[in-house]
Design a protein around this motif. Structure first.
Motif, PDB file in Angstrom:
ATOM      1  N   SER A   2      46.090  51.570 160.060  1.00 10.74           N
ATOM      2  CA  SER A   2      46.795  50.463 159.445  1.00 10.74           C
ATOM      3  C   SER A   2      45.794  49.434 158.957  1.00 10.74           C
ATOM      4  O   SER A   2      44.695  49.335 159.453  1.00 10.74           O
ATOM      5  CB  SER A   2      47.754  49.866 160.471  1.00 10.74           C
ATOM      6  N   TRP A   4      45.533  45.609 156.185  1.00 13.99           N
ATOM      7  CA  TRP A   4      46.192  44.539 155.436  1.00 13.99           C
ATOM      8  C   TRP A   4      47.170  43.772 156.284  1.00 13.99           C
ATOM      9  O   TRP A   4      48.120  43.207 155.790  1.00 13.99           O
ATOM     10  CB  TRP A   4      46.920  45.055 154.206  1.00 13.99           C
ATOM     11  N   ASP A   5      46.981  43.781 157.572  1.00 14.76           N
ATOM     12  CA  ASP A   5      47.853  42.979 158.404  1.00 14.76           C
ATOM     13  C   ASP A   5      47.015  42.284 159.468  1.00 14.76           C
ATOM     14  O   ASP A   5      45.878  42.626 159.703  1.00 14.76           O
ATOM     15  CB  ASP A   5      48.994  43.794 159.010  1.00 14.76           C
ATOM     16  N   ASN A   7      47.703  42.218 162.568  1.00 12.20           N
ATOM     17  CA  ASN A   7      47.985  42.818 163.859  1.00 12.20           C
ATOM     18  C   ASN A   7      47.170  44.079 164.084  1.00 12.20           C
ATOM     19  O   ASN A   7      47.655  45.031 164.679  1.00 12.20           O
ATOM     20  CB  ASN A   7      49.488  43.133 163.973  1.00 12.20           C
ATOM     21  N   THR A  12      49.802  51.138 167.565  1.00  8.30           N
ATOM     22  CA  THR A  12      50.522  51.731 166.444  1.00  8.30           C
ATOM     23  C   THR A  12      51.519  52.756 166.948  1.00  8.30           C
ATOM     24  O   THR A  12      51.470  53.171 168.101  1.00  8.30           O
ATOM     25  CB  THR A  12      49.549  52.408 165.456  1.00  8.30           C
ATOM     26  N   ARG A  51      54.493  40.157 156.194  1.00 14.13           N
ATOM     27  CA  ARG A  51      53.144  40.709 156.038  1.00 14.13           C
ATOM     28  C   ARG A  51      53.254  42.098 155.450  1.00 14.13           C
ATOM     29  O   ARG A  51      54.317  42.715 155.460  1.00 14.13           O
ATOM     30  CB  ARG A  51      52.403  40.747 157.368  1.00 14.13           C
ATOM     31  N   SER A  53      51.642  45.998 155.600  1.00 11.23           N
ATOM     32  CA  SER A  53      50.890  46.910 156.447  1.00 11.23           C
ATOM     33  C   SER A  53      50.719  48.215 155.692  1.00 11.23           C
ATOM     34  O   SER A  53      51.664  48.716 155.085  1.00 11.23           O
ATOM     35  CB  SER A  53      51.642  47.140 157.761  1.00 11.23           C
TER      36      SER A  53
END
Length: 87
Positions: A2, A4-5, A7, A12, A51, A53
């Motif tokens: 993952s 672009w977030d 977190n 996951t 957001r 992801s």
């Protein structure tokens, strides 16, 4: 995997059930094999923030991921120009 977030350290999970619940379909003909996927998710957090992801199949290199995203952008915007014939 993952990105672009914010977190990135959050555990996951597989997203098949999430994609299924959204009713997303694709055209895959008899005899074709889906070899990889890139999934861009819009996630609304508990506090209402939004957001993005990005999830993708194991084994996809960054060039393949970037290429798949670029092709998706081109298809979505209709900016692809049809190739010219020889005649």
């Amino acid at each position: 995997m993952s990105g672009w977030d914010e977190n990135a350290q959050t555990p996951t999970r597989t997203i098949g059930d999430i994609v299924d619940s959204l009713g997303i379909e694709a055209t895959v003909r008899e005899g074709e094999l889906v070899a990889a996927a890139v999934v861009l998710l819009k996630v609304i957090e508990g506090n209402g923030d939004t957001r993005l992801s990005l999830a993708y199949s194991d084994g996809l290199g960054w060039i393949e991921r970037a290429g798949m995203l670029r092709v998706a952008e081109t298809l979505e915007t209709g900016s692809a120009v049809a190739p010219r014939g020889d005649g």
